[in-house]
Design a protein around this motif. Structure first.
Motif, PDB file in Angstrom:
ATOM      1  N   LEU A 260      25.202   1.937   4.269  1.00 48.39           N
ATOM      2  CA  LEU A 260      25.893   0.814   3.834  1.00 48.39           C
ATOM      3  C   LEU A 260      26.708   1.250   2.526  1.00 48.39           C
ATOM      4  CD1 LEU A 260      26.868  -1.850   4.398  1.00 48.39           C
ATOM      5  CD2 LEU A 260      24.930  -2.831   3.022  1.00 48.39           C
ATOM      6  N   ALA A 261      26.133   1.908   1.741  1.00 48.37           N
ATOM      7  CA  ALA A 261      26.603   2.605   0.325  1.00 48.37           C
ATOM      8  C   ALA A 261      28.005   3.394   0.649  1.00 48.37           C
ATOM      9  CB  ALA A 261      25.621   3.347  -0.260  1.00 48.37           C
ATOM     10  N   ASP A 262      28.326   3.684   1.812  1.00 48.48           N
ATOM     11  CA  ASP A 262      29.353   4.533   2.437  1.00 48.48           C
ATOM     12  C   ASP A 262      30.430   3.726   3.194  1.00 48.48           C
ATOM     13  OD1 ASP A 262      28.435   7.151   1.239  1.00 48.48           O
ATOM     14  OD2 ASP A 262      27.260   7.391   3.048  1.00 48.48           O
ATOM     15  N   GLN A 263      30.174   2.207   3.047  1.00 51.85           N
ATOM     16  CA  GLN A 263      30.826   1.269   3.884  1.00 51.85           C
ATOM     17  C   GLN A 263      31.381   0.510   2.898  1.00 51.85           C
ATOM     18  OE1 GLN A 263      31.459   2.160   6.951  1.00 51.85           O
ATOM     19  NE2 GLN A 263      29.621   3.177   7.495  1.00 51.85           N
ATOM     20  N   PRO A 264      32.716   0.513   2.133  1.00 50.04           N
ATOM     21  CA  PRO A 264      33.474  -0.062   1.020  1.00 50.04           C
ATOM     22  C   PRO A 264      33.584  -1.510   1.596  1.00 50.04           C
ATOM     23  CG  PRO A 264      34.849   1.574   1.926  1.00 50.04           C
ATOM     24  CD  PRO A 264      33.680   1.844   2.473  1.00 50.04           C
ATOM     25  N   GLY A 265      33.884  -1.682   2.893  1.00 49.87           N
ATOM     26  CA  GLY A 265      34.154  -3.066   3.114  1.00 49.87           C
ATOM     27  C   GLY A 265      32.914  -3.830   3.668  1.00 49.87           C
ATOM     28  N   TYR A 266      32.145  -3.279   4.499  1.00 54.22           N
ATOM     29  CA  TYR A 266      30.933  -4.078   4.821  1.00 54.22           C
ATOM     30  C   TYR A 266      29.966  -4.235   3.799  1.00 54.22           C
ATOM     31  CZ  TYR A 266      32.217  -4.241   9.948  1.00 54.22           C
ATOM     32  OH  TYR A 266      32.941  -4.802  10.859  1.00 54.22           O
ATOM     33  N   GLY A 267      29.687  -3.457   2.644  1.00 52.32           N
ATOM     34  CA  GLY A 267      28.975  -3.895   1.614  1.00 52.32           C
ATOM     35  C   GLY A 267      29.119  -5.190   1.145  1.00 52.32           C
ATOM     36  N   PRO A 268      30.411  -5.325   0.677  1.00 51.67           N
ATOM     37  CA  PRO A 268      30.576  -6.789   0.229  1.00 51.67           C
ATOM     38  C   PRO A 268      30.452  -7.749   1.109  1.00 51.67           C
ATOM     39  CG  PRO A 268      32.310  -5.287  -0.704  1.00 51.67           C
ATOM     40  CD  PRO A 268      31.552  -4.492   0.292  1.00 51.67           C
ATOM     41  N   PHE A 269      30.920  -7.492   2.404  1.00 51.31           N
ATOM     42  CA  PHE A 269      30.807  -8.558   3.342  1.00 51.31           C
ATOM     43  C   PHE A 269      29.433  -9.051   3.584  1.00 51.31           C
ATOM     44  CE2 PHE A 269      30.044  -9.349   7.936  1.00 51.31           C
ATOM     45  CZ  PHE A 269      30.739 -10.318   8.160  1.00 51.31           C
ATOM     46  N   VAL A 270      28.338  -8.088   3.794  1.00 51.21           N
ATOM     47  CA  VAL A 270      27.054  -8.517   4.021  1.00 51.21           C
ATOM     48  C   VAL A 270      26.552  -9.390   2.709  1.00 51.21           C
ATOM     49  CG1 VAL A 270      24.583  -7.302   4.085  1.00 51.21           C
ATOM     50  CG2 VAL A 270      26.530  -6.439   5.400  1.00 51.21           C
ATOM     51  N   ASP A 271      27.103  -8.908   1.720  1.00 53.64           N
ATOM     52  CA  ASP A 271      26.480  -9.513   0.536  1.00 53.64           C
ATOM     53  C   ASP A 271      26.884 -11.050   0.594  1.00 53.64           C
ATOM     54  OD1 ASP A 271      25.264  -7.478  -0.852  1.00 53.64           O
ATOM     55  OD2 ASP A 271      26.995  -7.076  -2.144  1.00 53.64           O
ATOM     56  N   ALA A 272      28.242 -11.300   0.953  1.00 53.40           N
ATOM     57  CA  ALA A 272      28.625 -12.601   1.123  1.00 53.40           C
ATOM     58  C   ALA A 272      27.946 -13.409   2.167  1.00 53.40           C
ATOM     59  CB  ALA A 272      30.253 -12.608   1.448  1.00 53.40           C
ATOM     60  N   VAL A 273      27.458 -12.789   3.269  1.00 54.65           N
ATOM     61  CA  VAL A 273      26.875 -13.490   4.458  1.00 54.65           C
ATOM     62  C   VAL A 273      25.419 -13.834   3.942  1.00 54.65           C
ATOM     63  CG1 VAL A 273      25.841 -13.185   6.779  1.00 54.65           C
ATOM     64  CG2 VAL A 273      28.056 -12.180   6.237  1.00 54.65           C
ATOM     65  N   VAL A 274      24.814 -12.955   3.149  1.00 56.53           N
ATOM     66  CA  VAL A 274      23.461 -13.329   2.629  1.00 56.53           C
ATOM     67  C   VAL A 274      23.598 -14.658   1.725  1.00 56.53           C
ATOM     68  CG1 VAL A 274      21.510 -12.445   1.143  1.00 56.53           C
ATOM     69  CG2 VAL A 274      22.655 -10.856   2.793  1.00 56.53           C
ATOM     70  N   ARG A 275      24.554 -14.666   0.957  1.00 53.45           N
ATOM     71  CA  ARG A 275      24.944 -15.610   0.179  1.00 53.45           C
ATOM     72  C   ARG A 275      24.759 -17.107   0.665  1.00 53.45           C
ATOM     73  NH1 ARG A 275      28.173 -12.284  -3.090  1.00 53.45           N
ATOM     74  NH2 ARG A 275      30.038 -12.790  -1.873  1.00 53.45           N
ATOM     75  N   HIS A 276      25.257 -17.164   2.052  1.00 49.57           N
ATOM     76  CA  HIS A 276      25.052 -18.147   2.816  1.00 49.57           C
ATOM     77  C   HIS A 276      24.381 -18.474   3.944  1.00 49.57           C
ATOM     78  CE1 HIS A 276      29.462 -19.409   0.797  1.00 49.57           C
ATOM     79  NE2 HIS A 276      29.357 -18.254   0.792  1.00 49.57           N
ATOM     80  N   ALA A 277      23.742 -17.267   4.440  1.00 48.41           N
ATOM     81  CA  ALA A 277      22.786 -17.343   5.431  1.00 48.41           C
ATOM     82  C   ALA A 277      21.359 -16.888   5.141  1.00 48.41           C
ATOM     83  CB  ALA A 277      23.619 -16.410   6.770  1.00 48.41           C
ATOM     84  N   GLY A 278      21.307 -16.711   3.994  1.00 49.63           N
ATOM     85  CA  GLY A 278      19.848 -16.454   3.603  1.00 49.63           C
ATOM     86  C   GLY A 278      19.460 -14.838   3.572  1.00 49.63           C
ATOM     87  N   ASP A 279      18.315 -14.710   2.867  1.00 49.09           N
ATOM     88  CA  ASP A 279      17.931 -12.990   2.922  1.00 49.09           C
ATOM     89  C   ASP A 279      17.717 -12.453   4.121  1.00 49.09           C
ATOM     90  OD1 ASP A 279      18.145 -12.891   0.094  1.00 49.09           O
ATOM     91  OD2 ASP A 279      16.212 -13.587  -0.143  1.00 49.09           O
ATOM     92  N   GLY A 280      17.355 -13.197   5.222  1.00 51.40           N
ATOM     93  CA  GLY A 280      17.244 -12.720   6.484  1.00 51.40           C
ATOM     94  C   GLY A 280      18.279 -12.015   6.934  1.00 51.40           C
ATOM     95  N   ALA A 281      19.554 -12.460   6.542  1.00 50.10           N
ATOM     96  CA  ALA A 281      20.807 -12.082   7.169  1.00 50.10           C
ATOM     97  C   ALA A 281      21.083 -10.480   6.845  1.00 50.10           C
ATOM     98  CB  ALA A 281      22.063 -12.795   6.923  1.00 50.10           C
ATOM     99  N   ARG A 282      20.373 -10.164   5.523  1.00 49.86           N
ATOM    100  CA  ARG A 282      20.607  -8.737   5.147  1.00 49.86           C
ATOM    101  C   ARG A 282      19.666  -7.762   6.061  1.00 49.86           C
ATOM    102  NH1 ARG A 282      22.533  -6.715   0.589  1.00 49.86           N
ATOM    103  NH2 ARG A 282      22.437  -8.926  -0.490  1.00 49.86           N
TER     104      ARG A 282
END
Length: 264
Positions: free
Chosen positions: A144-166
């Protein structure tokens, strides 16, 4: 630890309609090349999903070849059968493949190794079902550290769907170490013959389409209420602003990793 994608038929159709063209289809030619797939060969697509790799392999091997696709999820297999009724589609576990020893010339696995609870066992099975000298070819994604788009996207999903989404979304990037990837094949009985890191891209017509594809076509769809879903789309639009063009389309870089080996 991985999580099984126990998708409904509706979600499997969404996977075929959204995920396959947006992300998976671009990697198929490279995977077939690493596997050495050619006319007349016998090929199995392990964890085939809706069958994008098996369908392409069938075109390459031609009438003299044989292609089978196997997936643990019955809904995925049903959609695969709807797409190409004539192929040998089976419901089965990658850790206990429903084929005899040396049944194939090549076994392929695209974008799935990170879902298996025991990747080493799955690799041993993929080696077992190919003939001596046959090929096992795998594709996964860089970390994930090598994915500049999906890193921030995953963080956003976690904010709204909870830690299980990570944990669920982070699964995609959990098998991106090439050295470990090659070691899995080696220990399974296939001498590594090639590896490659390829920068591709994933494109969506809008942020809403991105969220629908990455959330609506996964088990997360049942874990987030409509209000949170709208808020998530708003948040994603902000964090991915650098990847959104003037027409609202989203294009993000995504790095894939390929490894192949020859059965000893």
């Amino acid at each position: 630890m991985t999580e099984t994608f126990d998708l409904s038929l509706e979600q499997a159709h969404a996977y075929e309609d959204l995920f396959v063209p947006a992300l998976f289809a671009q990697w198929v030619p490279t995977l077939l090349r690493h596997a050495g797939v050619g006319p007349g060969l016998r090929v199995v697509d392990v964890a085939c999903g809706t069958g994008v790799v098996a369908r392409a392999a069938s075109e390459v091997v031609g009438p003299g070849g044989q292609v089978s696709g196997v997936d643990l999820n019955p809904a995925m297999v049903q959609v695969a059968r709807e797409c190409v009724p004539g192929l040998d589609w089976r419901v089965g576990d990658a850790g206990d493949l429903p084929y005899g020893d040396a049944s194939f010339d090549a076994s392929l696995c695209q974008s799935a190794l990170f879902f298996f609870p025991d990747p080493a066992a799955a690799c041993r099975e993929m080696v077992r079902v190919v003939r001596p000298g046959g090929t096992v070819a795998l594709q996964t994604y860089a970390e994930l550290a090598d994915q500049p788009g999906y890193g921030p996207f995953v963080d956003a999903v976690v904010r709204h769907a909870g830690d299980g989404a990570r944990r669920l979304l982070g699964t995609y990037w959990s098998r991106g170490d090439v050295a470990q990837f090659r070691a899995l094949l080696d220990e399974a009985g296939a001498e590594p013959t090639s590896s490659e890191s390829v920068l591709g891209e994933v494109s969506f017509p809008s942020v809403e389409a991105l969220v629908q594809t990455e959330v609506g076509a996964t088990p997360l769809a049942d874990r987030i209420d409509p209000a949170a879903y709208v808020a998530l789309a708003r948040d994603v639009r902000d964090v991915l602003a650098d990847f959104v063009d003037e027409q609202g389309a989203v294009t993000m870089p995504v790095r894939a990793v390929f490894v192949a080996g020859r059965k000893r």
